[in-house]
Scaffold this motif. Structure first.
Motif, short mmCIF file in Angstrom:
data_model
loop_
_atom_site.label_atom_id
_atom_site.label_comp_id
_atom_site.label_asym_id
_atom_site.label_seq_id
_atom_site.Cartn_x
_atom_site.Cartn_y
_atom_site.Cartn_z
N UNK A 164 7.37 1.55 4.27
CA UNK A 164 5.94 1.56 4.55
C UNK A 164 5.46 2.86 5.19
N UNK A 188 3.39 0.71 0.73
CA UNK A 188 2.82 -0.34 1.59
C UNK A 188 2.69 -1.68 0.87
N UNK A 189 3.14 -1.73 -0.38
CA UNK A 189 3.15 -3.03 -1.07
C UNK A 189 4.10 -4.01 -0.42
N UNK A 220 5.12 -6.05 2.53
CA UNK A 220 4.37 -6.51 3.70
C UNK A 220 5.32 -6.99 4.78
N UNK A 221 4.75 -7.33 5.94
CA UNK A 221 5.57 -7.85 7.04
C UNK A 221 4.78 -8.96 7.72
N UNK A 243 6.29 -2.25 -5.92
CA UNK A 243 5.77 -1.13 -6.71
C UNK A 243 6.64 -0.85 -7.93
#
Lengths: 166, 800
Positions: free
Chosen positions: A38, A44-45, A47-48, A86
């Protein structure tokens, strides 16, 4: 990266095989794969939701099997094939799971979707025609708060029928 | 609206579906701006304490630290309701729960910011924490939690007391009177996305991206606390990772990053950790309920008296409204001729409670549904029959002056009973079915800060490139952008994807009160409908002139064409004739509330209705309850997009099952017992049963194309239906949530010992409620609203 911390940060060069590309980075050894994806790579695809290995949101594939990127250090996966969301579509063409998720609205807020899609991809690659129970078991480590899971199950089943020629 | 609809009623997938499955949607934490700093917040580790001193000198000296804030930097208090401006972005003189924000650091990275927070020395004088409703009702040992707001020696925050109609006469007419006590446990939204905000300050203007459900309320709070005019602030709703009510308050971290961005001249981001999300909370109020109801031998309710006590946590949040909601909507499902409602909300040293999906009504719904089941049992009546006997009628007015328009309760009940085979279920020990109903508002009828402006405003712009719709509403995942696109597409004869949507950006979009209260489809939908119809008539007029047609009705709009022209050609013709083309639509709900103080909470222009049947397997040896299937029928008014409506229903059922079976917040010595996703149990793929959804359409006269809400109502009946199913399976009642195995076993033990076959609260505390406001009920067929209704009040004042 400038750091304000008054301590020695050990850095190392890490080579990652990521979505079919080779990437070389100089990284603090303690940075998690999630953070590196990230923050250092702009992917950033991924996530958390907890960063403690509890929610499944940060799932990526390592050699095709799901791993929680918040619990993985990049050094551990050097030389192994990493797939993030991605890397799931082939250029402009969505993976059948992505198409199915869009069609049946299996993504509401969509925040858990990347992790679930990758976990489902892994499942369908090892078990192309899973039963509903097998899908539930394979995805049980991924939480979703929007859908009640119903549309996700529907989407995985739909993708499975499309991926296996009958 | 005629039966010929184009876009409305079709199952379009969401507009942002592809971005979300490809990892392209940009959520607040995905934003990284050049030179961006990272912010961490230091939070209280004591539940109740005075702050004696805060020493930030060591933190300020740390390399990489750009700025440190304390409460002195942000002294202006704020809060979502005008009556509860009781929060500070950073607390200056006392802390009220573990997790209360005290100081903040902006630094070059998160680790440095966290280390600097640890270097801040806070000296506390500990005060006695107040952790239960009972403790909060007593005089405070040290000092009240919110000393300046409650002006009392105890920790009572808010009280309401009403009596509608003649309660004594109602109870006198009853053949059976029954009392029951219930407890609804607190639980939290648990959105997958942790709250996040990024602020940037350039050219004297502040821009904030946030994971909020309501850009407008964040806009107002930042303006207030930072003393900046609203025209200097732009709030943008980032892609939203789940709200369920938990992101409808303005939050400390949003204000803190705004202040830090101004101070440092650099962008600043703050993303809460999962533990901090549990402290931000605003979730379900733990609530005690006491019901007393009189029923005639034929099953008709003659009078009902309800008392509720809500554990509000440390701050007001939406609580002044939540307390009303525990008692307000019982009357829109059951015709109650005399109704007394007394409610109390207390402060405790816990994270503040607020609006979670269903806002205040799940507690009251849980109680009333089980209470009526027990009354039916006393009377030897089928509970479904007793409930049906009391259903409200469509187009009627309730004893507390709420106006019911369309009402599909009967049809929902019929369909869900038929689908589930409830009446013919096999009676086997350990297997059971439970039935319950509910109703919810399609948006609150009154704005939370008092004003006469529209609740939703929409603009549509048309030029030679096509149509764009602008609205302040935030798509939080439910798909409201698609619904607005469908409405505009319907009127302009286009496909929804032909309409560009600009939403939730305070610079670009007109005000909408946001995505909560089940209001977007209804209110923004109505505003979009008005704007789109105005635009349609402009384009039609221009095209008619071009075609030399006098009767505008002859110009067909549909299939991407207006008359003999394609839509874009028609736009050129209309722009040529009128110049720049922009239309607006507004929606303000009619004034519905009755002639009494406090009548603003509960009225809605239309109510959704739901009926559910839950089937369980309950093991008497282990107490484990497994939900095997849920059937649910929901009166949606009109389903503008069945795919999205069913998604809302399924999500609501799931969330209801979580509350019914496992989700709960507990505290030990002021500490949250399980502020993590592992320990806070929520249903997984394996715990969620098949859900069969039936949509019932009643075409409401107030909703856009007849639509009503779907986001909240379907959660409500699921919870009491689980408890009723457990009773059906094992013959014992668990009169509280969640129904854990231990509670089932305790109820079975109580029954085995010959006691009442139940597990639940022993009693309701003695609370000094104020004298009730006595309100004369309206005539049941009086449907007047707005000016007409108000004129009627002034003619014959019926109540004080």
């Amino acid at each position: 990266m400038p750091s304000g911390l008054d301590r020695e940060v050990q850095r190392t060069v890490v080579r990652l095989h990521l979505n079919g590309e080779q990437v070389e980075l100089l990284l603090p050894v303690h940075k998690t794969l999630l953070e590196v994806l990230r923050e250092d790579l702009g992917l950033t695809g991924t996530k958390h939701g907890c960063e403690l290995g509890e929610c499944g949101t940060c799932t990526v594939l390592v050699d095709g099997s799901p791993h929680l990127s918040c619990l993985v250090l990049p050094l551990q996966v050097e030389g192994r094939a990493l797939t993030t969301i991605e890397g799931m579509a082939q250029g402009a063409v969505d993976h059948p799971l992505q198409t199915a998720f869009t069609e049946v609205a299996a993504a509401q807020c969509g925040y858990c979707s990347p992790g679930i899609l990758l976990a489902a991809k892994s499942l369908l690659e090892s078990n192309p025609r899973p039963s509903r129970r097998e899908i539930q078991e394979a995805l049980a480590g991924n939480l979703c708060r929007c859908t009640g899971y119903a549309k996700i199950l529907e989407a995985v089943e739909l993708a499975a029928t499309r991926m296996v020629p009958t | 609206v005629s039966g010929q609809l184009g876009s409305v009623g079709r199952a379009f997938p969401k507009l942002d579906g592809s971005a979300k499955v490809r990892g392209q949607a940009v959520y607040a934490d995905d934003i990284a701006l050049p030179r961006m700093l990272h912010c961490k917040i230091l939070r209280a580790q004591a539940p109740h304490a005075r702050i004696l001193s805060v020493d930030t000198s060591a933190a300020r000296r740390m390399p990489g630290v750009a700025a440190v804030l304390t409460g002195r930097d942000l002294p202006i208090r704020f809060g979502i309701l005008p009556v509860s401006q009781d929060e500070a972005a950073l607390e200056d003189h006392k802390v009220r729960y573990v997790g209360d924000p005290v100081a903040a650091v902006a630094a070059v990275d998160e680790e440095t910011a966290a280390a600097a927070c640890e270097a801040i020395e806070v000296e506390y004088q500990l005060l006695a924490p107040v952790m239960t409703i009972e403790e909060a009702l007593r005089d405070a040992a040290d000092e009240p939690i919110q000393e300046s707001f409650s002006r009392r020696s105890d920790n009572i925050h808010r009280q309401v007391s009403y009596e509608f109609g003649d309660l004594a006469a109602g109870f006198a007419a009853a053949d059976v009177v029954r009392e029951d006590v219930f407890f609804f446990q607190g639980n939290t939204h648990l959105p997958m996305e942790q709250h996040s905000a990024v602020a940037s300050y350039t050219d004297g203007r502040l821009t904030l991206w946030s994971s909020t459900q309501v850009v407008h309320y964040v806009h107002r709070a930042i303006s207030r606390v930072l003393e900046l005019p609203m025209n200097r602030i732009r709030v943008i709703g980032a892609a939203h990772g789940g709200g369920f009510g938990g992101k409808t308050d303005p939050f400390a971290h949003e204000i803190v990053v705004a202040k830090l961005a101004i101070l440092t001249g650099r962008p600043v981001k703050c993303t809460l950790t999962r533990e901090e999300v549990f402290y931000a909370h605003r979730g379900r109020h733990p609530t005690l309920l006491w019901y007393r109801t009189g029923v005639a031998s034929d099953g008709r309710i003659t009078a009902m008296h309800l008392r509720t006590a809500l554990d509000g946590g440390a701050y007001g949040s939406y609580g002044a409204a939540s307390v009303f909601y525990t008692g307000t909507l019982q009357t829109v499902t059951y015709d109650i001729p005399a109704y007394k409602f007394e409610g109390t909300r207390v402060y405790t040293n816990k994270p503040p409670c607020g609006p979670k999906r269903g806002h205040g009504t799940p507690q009251g719904r849980f109680g009333i549904e089980i209470h009526l089941e027990k009354i039916a049992h006393d009377l030897g009546m089928d509970p479904v029959q007793l409930k049906r006997r009391n259903f409200v009628k469509p187009f009627s007015r309730t004893v507390n002056w709420l106006r019911v328009t369309s009402c599909g309760l009967e049809e929902c009940t019929e369909k869900v009973l038929a689908a589930s085979g409830y009446a013919s279920r096999t009676r086997v020990k350990g297997k059971g079915m439970g039935f319950a109903i509910s109703s919810y508002m399609s948006g609150a009828g009154t704005a939370i800060y008092w004003n006469d402006m529209p609740h939703s405003e929409v603009q549509i712009k048309v030029d030679r490139t096509g149509a764009t719709l602008y609205c302040g509403a935030m798509d939080i995942g439910q798909g409201s952008d698609m619904v607005l696109a469908q409405v505009a597409a319907e009127e302009l004869g286009l496909e929804p994807r032909d309409i560009r949507l600009v939403t939730a950006d305070t610079d670009l979009t007109p005000v909408d009160l946001g995505s909560y209260s089940s209001r977007v489809t209804f209110m923004a939908g109505n505003a979009a409908l008005e704007a789109a119809r105005k635009m349609r008539s402009l384009i039609v007029a221009a095209v008619a002139e071009k075609m030399r047609v006098l009767d505008l009705e002859e110009i067909d709009v549909g299939g991407g064409r207006v008359g003999e022209f394609g839509f874009e050609e028609a736009c050129v013709i209309a722009t040529t004739k009128f110049g720049a083309l922009s239309t607006t639509g507004s929606y303000k709900p009619p004034r519905i509330g009755g002639p009494f103080k406090g009548s603003g909470v509960g009225p809605s222009p239309a109510y959704s209705y739901t009926a559910a049947v839950v089937e369980v397997a309950a093991d008497p040896r282990t107490g484990i309850v497994t939900v095997e299937k849920v059937w649910i029928a929901h009166d949606i008014g009109r389903s503008i997009n069945p795919l999205l409506v069913i998604g809302q229903v399924e999500g609501g059922v799931y969330m209801g099952l979580g509350e019914a079976l496992m989700e709960e917040q507990e505290f030990r010595k002021g500490l949250h017992k399980w502020p993590s996703m592992l320990e806070y149990k929520s249903p997984t793929f394996l715990d969620t049963p098949p859900i069969e959804t039936i949509l019932v359409e009643t075409i409401d006269p107030e909703g856009p194309y007849g639509a009503k809400e779907a986001g909240q109502g379907p959660l409500l009946p699921v919870i009491p239906a689980v408890n009723a199913a457990v009773f059906d399976a094992l013959g014992v009642w668990v009169d509280e949530t969640p129904v854990t195995p231990e509670k089932v076993l305790r109820a079975l033990e109580a029954k085995a010992k010959g006691g009442p076959p139940r597990h639940g609260p022993k009693g309701f505390p003695a609370i000094p409620f104020p004298e009730p406001i006595k309100v004369e009920p309206p005539a049941r067929d009086d449907l007047r609203v707005g000016a007409e209704l108000e004129a009627a009040f002034s003619e014959s004042p019926k109540a004080d």
